[in-house]
Enzyme design. Sequence first.
Site, PDB file in Angstrom:
ATOM      1  N   LYS A  22       0.846  -1.209   0.000  1.00 48.19           N
ATOM      2  CA  LYS A  22       0.000   0.000   0.000  1.00 48.19           C
ATOM      3  C   LYS A  22       0.876   1.251   0.000  1.00 48.19           C
ATOM      4  O   LYS A  22       0.726   2.124  -0.859  1.00 48.19           O
ATOM      5  CB  LYS A  22      -0.897  -0.002   1.250  1.00 48.19           C
ATOM      6  CG  LYS A  22      -1.606   1.321   1.476  1.00 48.19           C
ATOM      7  CD  LYS A  22      -2.443   1.316   2.733  1.00 48.19           C
ATOM      8  CE  LYS A  22      -1.724   1.679   3.997  1.00 48.19           C
ATOM      9  NZ  LYS A  22      -1.451   3.111   4.182  1.00 48.19           N
ATOM     10  N   ASN A  23       1.801   1.325   0.950  1.00 47.64           N
ATOM     11  CA  ASN A  23       2.609   2.552   1.053  1.00 47.64           C
ATOM     12  C   ASN A  23       3.577   2.700  -0.110  1.00 47.64           C
ATOM     13  O   ASN A  23       4.055   3.798  -0.381  1.00 47.64           O
ATOM     14  CB  ASN A  23       3.376   2.580   2.389  1.00 47.64           C
ATOM     15  CG  ASN A  23       2.433   2.786   3.565  1.00 47.64           C
ATOM     16  OD1 ASN A  23       1.260   3.127   3.372  1.00 47.64           O
ATOM     17  ND2 ASN A  23       2.929   2.573   4.775  1.00 47.64           N
ATOM     18  N   ARG A  92      -3.895  10.662   4.481  1.00 50.31           N
ATOM     19  CA  ARG A  92      -2.770  11.576   4.600  1.00 50.31           C
ATOM     20  C   ARG A  92      -1.801  11.518   3.434  1.00 50.31           C
ATOM     21  O   ARG A  92      -1.175  12.507   3.071  1.00 50.31           O
ATOM     22  CB  ARG A  92      -2.012  11.167   5.850  1.00 50.31           C
ATOM     23  CG  ARG A  92      -1.934  12.130   6.899  1.00 50.31           C
ATOM     24  CD  ARG A  92      -1.115  11.511   7.986  1.00 50.31           C
ATOM     25  NE  ARG A  92       0.282  11.871   7.800  1.00 50.31           N
ATOM     26  CZ  ARG A  92       0.779  13.020   8.169  1.00 50.31           C
ATOM     27  NH1 ARG A  92       0.022  13.910   8.772  1.00 50.31           N
ATOM     28  NH2 ARG A  92       2.050  13.299   7.968  1.00 50.31           N
ATOM     29  N   CYS A 116      -4.790  12.417  13.087  1.00 49.55           N
ATOM     30  CA  CYS A 116      -5.229  11.062  12.794  1.00 49.55           C
ATOM     31  C   CYS A 116      -6.089  10.652  13.983  1.00 49.55           C
ATOM     32  O   CYS A 116      -6.053  11.307  15.024  1.00 49.55           O
ATOM     33  CB  CYS A 116      -4.001  10.175  12.723  1.00 49.55           C
ATOM     34  SG  CYS A 116      -4.140   8.932  11.477  1.00 49.55           S
ATOM     35  N   ARG A 121      -0.354  14.477  13.483  1.00 46.68           N
ATOM     36  CA  ARG A 121       0.623  14.030  12.478  1.00 46.68           C
ATOM     37  C   ARG A 121       1.024  15.244  11.642  1.00 46.68           C
ATOM     38  O   ARG A 121       0.412  15.543  10.622  1.00 46.68           O
ATOM     39  CB  ARG A 121       0.028  12.914  11.613  1.00 46.68           C
ATOM     40  CG  ARG A 121      -0.261  11.673  12.421  1.00 46.68           C
ATOM     41  CD  ARG A 121      -0.758  10.533  11.595  1.00 46.68           C
ATOM     42  NE  ARG A 121       0.262   9.977  10.709  1.00 46.68           N
ATOM     43  CZ  ARG A 121       0.034   8.965   9.878  1.00 46.68           C
ATOM     44  NH1 ARG A 121      -1.155   8.417   9.821  1.00 46.68           N
ATOM     45  NH2 ARG A 121       0.990   8.503   9.111  1.00 46.68           N
ATOM     46  N   PRO A 122       2.067  15.940  12.088  1.00 47.63           N
ATOM     47  CA  PRO A 122       2.437  17.202  11.437  1.00 47.63           C
ATOM     48  C   PRO A 122       3.039  17.014  10.051  1.00 47.63           C
ATOM     49  O   PRO A 122       3.446  15.915   9.681  1.00 47.63           O
ATOM     50  CB  PRO A 122       3.499  17.781  12.394  1.00 47.63           C
ATOM     51  CG  PRO A 122       4.028  16.621  13.152  1.00 47.63           C
ATOM     52  CD  PRO A 122       2.943  15.591  13.203  1.00 47.63           C
ATOM     53  N   ASP A 124       5.254  19.667   8.981  1.00 44.64           N
ATOM     54  CA  ASP A 124       6.224  20.774   8.957  1.00 44.64           C
ATOM     55  C   ASP A 124       7.488  20.425   8.163  1.00 44.64           C
ATOM     56  O   ASP A 124       8.043  21.264   7.460  1.00 44.64           O
ATOM     57  CB  ASP A 124       6.597  21.185  10.390  1.00 44.64           C
ATOM     58  CG  ASP A 124       7.090  20.012  11.217  1.00 44.64           C
ATOM     59  OD1 ASP A 124       6.429  18.945  11.206  1.00 44.64           O
ATOM     60  OD2 ASP A 124       8.149  20.127  11.861  1.00 44.64           O
ATOM     61  N   LEU A 125       7.928  19.161   8.235  1.00 49.28           N
ATOM     62  CA  LEU A 125       9.172  18.789   7.549  1.00 49.28           C
ATOM     63  C   LEU A 125       9.000  18.816   6.038  1.00 49.28           C
ATOM     64  O   LEU A 125       9.909  19.207   5.310  1.00 49.28           O
ATOM     65  CB  LEU A 125       9.633  17.396   7.998  1.00 49.28           C
ATOM     66  CG  LEU A 125       9.939  17.235   9.483  1.00 49.28           C
ATOM     67  CD1 LEU A 125      10.176  15.774   9.833  1.00 49.28           C
ATOM     68  CD2 LEU A 125      11.162  18.073   9.875  1.00 49.28           C
ATOM     69  N   ASP A 304       3.911   0.334  12.252  1.00 49.27           N
ATOM     70  CA  ASP A 304       2.700  -0.239  11.659  1.00 49.27           C
ATOM     71  C   ASP A 304       2.447  -1.686  12.091  1.00 49.27           C
ATOM     72  O   ASP A 304       1.451  -2.279  11.661  1.00 49.27           O
ATOM     73  CB  ASP A 304       2.765  -0.149  10.122  1.00 49.27           C
ATOM     74  CG  ASP A 304       2.517   1.269   9.629  1.00 49.27           C
ATOM     75  OD1 ASP A 304       2.141   2.122  10.442  1.00 49.27           O
ATOM     76  OD2 ASP A 304       2.706   1.525   8.421  1.00 49.27           O
ATOM     77  N   ARG A 396      -8.870  -0.139   3.783  1.00 50.45           N
ATOM     78  CA  ARG A 396      -7.901   0.854   3.305  1.00 50.45           C
ATOM     79  C   ARG A 396      -6.561   0.197   2.977  1.00 50.45           C
ATOM     80  O   ARG A 396      -5.850   0.652   2.092  1.00 50.45           O
ATOM     81  CB  ARG A 396      -7.631   1.905   4.393  1.00 50.45           C
ATOM     82  CG  ARG A 396      -8.744   2.882   4.616  1.00 50.45           C
ATOM     83  CD  ARG A 396      -8.295   3.953   5.575  1.00 50.45           C
ATOM     84  NE  ARG A 396      -7.021   4.532   5.126  1.00 50.45           N
ATOM     85  CZ  ARG A 396      -6.235   5.288   5.863  1.00 50.45           C
ATOM     86  NH1 ARG A 396      -6.556   5.573   7.096  1.00 50.45           N
ATOM     87  NH2 ARG A 396      -5.112   5.772   5.379  1.00 50.45           N
TER      88      ARG A 396
HETATM   89  C1  UD1 Z   1       4.427   6.678   6.713  1.00 50.00           C
HETATM   90  C2  UD1 Z   1       3.507   5.519   6.413  1.00 50.00           C
HETATM   91  C3  UD1 Z   1       2.813   5.055   7.696  1.00 50.00           C
HETATM   92  C4  UD1 Z   1       3.855   4.742   8.768  1.00 50.00           C
HETATM   93  C5  UD1 Z   1       4.821   5.905   8.949  1.00 50.00           C
HETATM   94  C6  UD1 Z   1       5.977   5.567   9.882  1.00 50.00           C
HETATM   95  C7  UD1 Z   1       2.807   5.978   4.149  1.00 50.00           C
HETATM   96  C8  UD1 Z   1       1.715   6.373   3.222  1.00 50.00           C
HETATM   97  N1  UD1 Z   1       2.503   5.965   5.451  1.00 50.00           N
HETATM   98  O1  UD1 Z   1       3.636   7.744   7.218  1.00 50.00           O
HETATM   99  O2  UD1 Z   1       2.062   3.880   7.378  1.00 50.00           O
HETATM  100  O3  UD1 Z   1       3.196   4.507   9.999  1.00 50.00           O
HETATM  101  O4  UD1 Z   1       5.393   6.273   7.682  1.00 50.00           O
HETATM  102  O5  UD1 Z   1       6.702   4.505   9.370  1.00 50.00           O
HETATM  103  O6  UD1 Z   1       3.895   5.636   3.710  1.00 50.00           O
HETATM  104  N2  UD1 Z   1       6.872  14.014  11.465  1.00 50.00           N
HETATM  105  C9  UD1 Z   1       7.003  15.339  11.830  1.00 50.00           C
HETATM  106  N3  UD1 Z   1       6.852  16.286  10.867  1.00 50.00           N
HETATM  107  C10 UD1 Z   1       6.576  15.975   9.565  1.00 50.00           C
HETATM  108  C11 UD1 Z   1       6.448  14.617   9.199  1.00 50.00           C
HETATM  109  C12 UD1 Z   1       6.593  13.664  10.175  1.00 50.00           C
HETATM  110  O7  UD1 Z   1       7.240  15.648  12.994  1.00 50.00           O
HETATM  111  O8  UD1 Z   1       6.475  16.892   8.729  1.00 50.00           O
HETATM  112  C13 UD1 Z   1       7.030  12.960  12.483  1.00 50.00           C
HETATM  113  C14 UD1 Z   1       5.757  12.169  12.722  1.00 50.00           C
HETATM  114  O9  UD1 Z   1       4.916  12.811  13.664  1.00 50.00           O
HETATM  115  C15 UD1 Z   1       6.307  10.843  13.211  1.00 50.00           C
HETATM  116  C16 UD1 Z   1       7.616  10.698  12.438  1.00 50.00           C
HETATM  117  O10 UD1 Z   1       7.934  11.996  11.962  1.00 50.00           O
HETATM  118  O11 UD1 Z   1       6.606  10.913  14.581  1.00 50.00           O
HETATM  119  C17 UD1 Z   1       7.585   9.741  11.285  1.00 50.00           C
HETATM  120  O12 UD1 Z   1       6.462  10.021  10.467  1.00 50.00           O
HETATM  121  P1  UD1 Z   1       6.521   9.816   8.890  1.00 50.00           P
HETATM  122  O13 UD1 Z   1       7.635   8.894   8.567  1.00 50.00           O
HETATM  123  O14 UD1 Z   1       6.491  11.143   8.224  1.00 50.00           O
HETATM  124  O15 UD1 Z   1       5.142   9.086   8.594  1.00 50.00           O
HETATM  125  P2  UD1 Z   1       4.242   9.208   7.302  1.00 50.00           P
HETATM  126  O16 UD1 Z   1       5.076   9.460   6.107  1.00 50.00           O
HETATM  127  O17 UD1 Z   1       3.103  10.107   7.564  1.00 50.00           O
END
Ligand code: UD1
Length: 420
Positions: A22-23, A92, A116, A121-122, A124-125, A304, A396
């Site tokens: 999926k991802n 997302r 979520c 789930r920010p 910002d990055l 996950d 999903r």
């Molecule tokens: C992806 C996966 C999700 C998985 C997650 C962690 C997809 C579609 N989804 O989600 O299934 O659970 O990776 O392996 O691939 N963070 C920030 N700022 C940001 C982005 C992230 O602080 O801008 C933090 C998040 O809160 C979290 C960490 O970074 O603590 C990792 O999140 P991230 O790897 O970005 O997850 P997703 O890409 O949303």
Amino acid sequence: MDKFVIQGGTKLQGTINISGAKNGSLALMPATLLAPGTYHLRNTPNLRDVWTMSRLMGSLGAFCELNDNELFLDTRNINNFEAPYEHVKKMRASFYVLGPLVARYGMAKVSLPGGCAWGPRPVDLHLKGLEKLGAEIDLSSGYVLAKADKLIGSKIHFDISSVGATGNVLMAAVLAKGNTLITNAALEPEITALARMLVKMGAKIDGIGTSQLEIEGVDSLKPVDEETIPDRIEAATFLIAAAMTQGKIQLNKTNPYHLSSVIAKLEESGAEIDVNSDVITLEMNEKPKATDIVTAVYPGIPTDIQAQWTAYMLMADGSSKITDNIYRDRFKHVPELIRLGANIDIIDNSAIVSGVNMLKGAQVMSSDLRGSVSLVLGALVADGTSEIYRIYHLDRGYEELEKKLNNLGANIKRVKTDII
Ligand code: UD1
């Protein structure tokens, strides 16, 4: 709406094929926005999240058709650059279109994803990375507006390793002018697979599979055909389910290398596992040993599978500690597992699970994708009948979940319900 009615108490036994990730698909699909043309993405899972991404791509002007796990995409007529709330709130990963749209078309308007069910789930990055590439970012009325005549290569360090931010910024950087260096890039196989597809399309990326990606921007890319990697989370879920029911299963079409940390933990808990090329077999002949896990970025234990492991450890003798360091609040499944007879305490970002001799069938409510599958696992070993509501969460991310489990001997019926 549908619910699952599950009769517990059977051991899982037999062979199944693992679906495409999926991802993985959710990252490859938006990459097609970078080069107008036609694409075949093979091994695409038939899932609600893939439909949501298809609808979103359709609203941008793309044509998407999924037949027998082959996704045909035509991105020659992209004429809209807005990803509305309607799609992004459902999923997302819709946010992935931001980078490609601003890189290829110079503008994008994408709804902010919000939180979520289990916590914030920010993004910002993602935004900081795109700003570093020269995009002008404004936030207004719940939308991100991004503009750039031409993105310019830059040095981007992610304070936290983020799958989504790495994917988004990588897709933008391949069409930027000049060189980009991304440090602390995500190592997850789905990002490596995305980078490989981008290279096939003509992108210049060094360091694929490492945390340091060096990108030399190119003027244009070309469409390609690509195969989606196997779903490591689906595979891990089935391995845990088999171990939990003290069964014996064979999984075909996997990538065992992507599952090394999970396999090691399953072995620590007493499972016998064999790996041969893309096949994994698991046999469990005893009660699992209490085994702690701590989630981490790849190649660590994925967040996950935290919920599934929590359910698994209910079958162990003694107590185990399950710590989620990626999503610290991801425990919505716990009160529902308690309805099935679980004994779990949440302390900070850890679930302290005390093994119970038996779970008892009950009515439970799904709250999110992985949490819901932990309820299915609980119901598989529970005495009597369980009903699981809101299983659209499962749809999903698990292709034909009940069909695959029933092929392994489970007793699961999908039934219409008025309860929402
Ligand atoms: C992806 C996966 C999700 C998985 C997650 C962690 C997809 C579609 N989804 O989600 O299934 O659970 O990776 O392996 O691939 N963070 C920030 N700022 C940001 C982005 C992230 O602080 O801008 C933090 C998040 O809160 C979290 C960490 O970074 O603590 C990792 O999140 P991230 O790897 O970005 O997850 P997703 O890409 O949303």
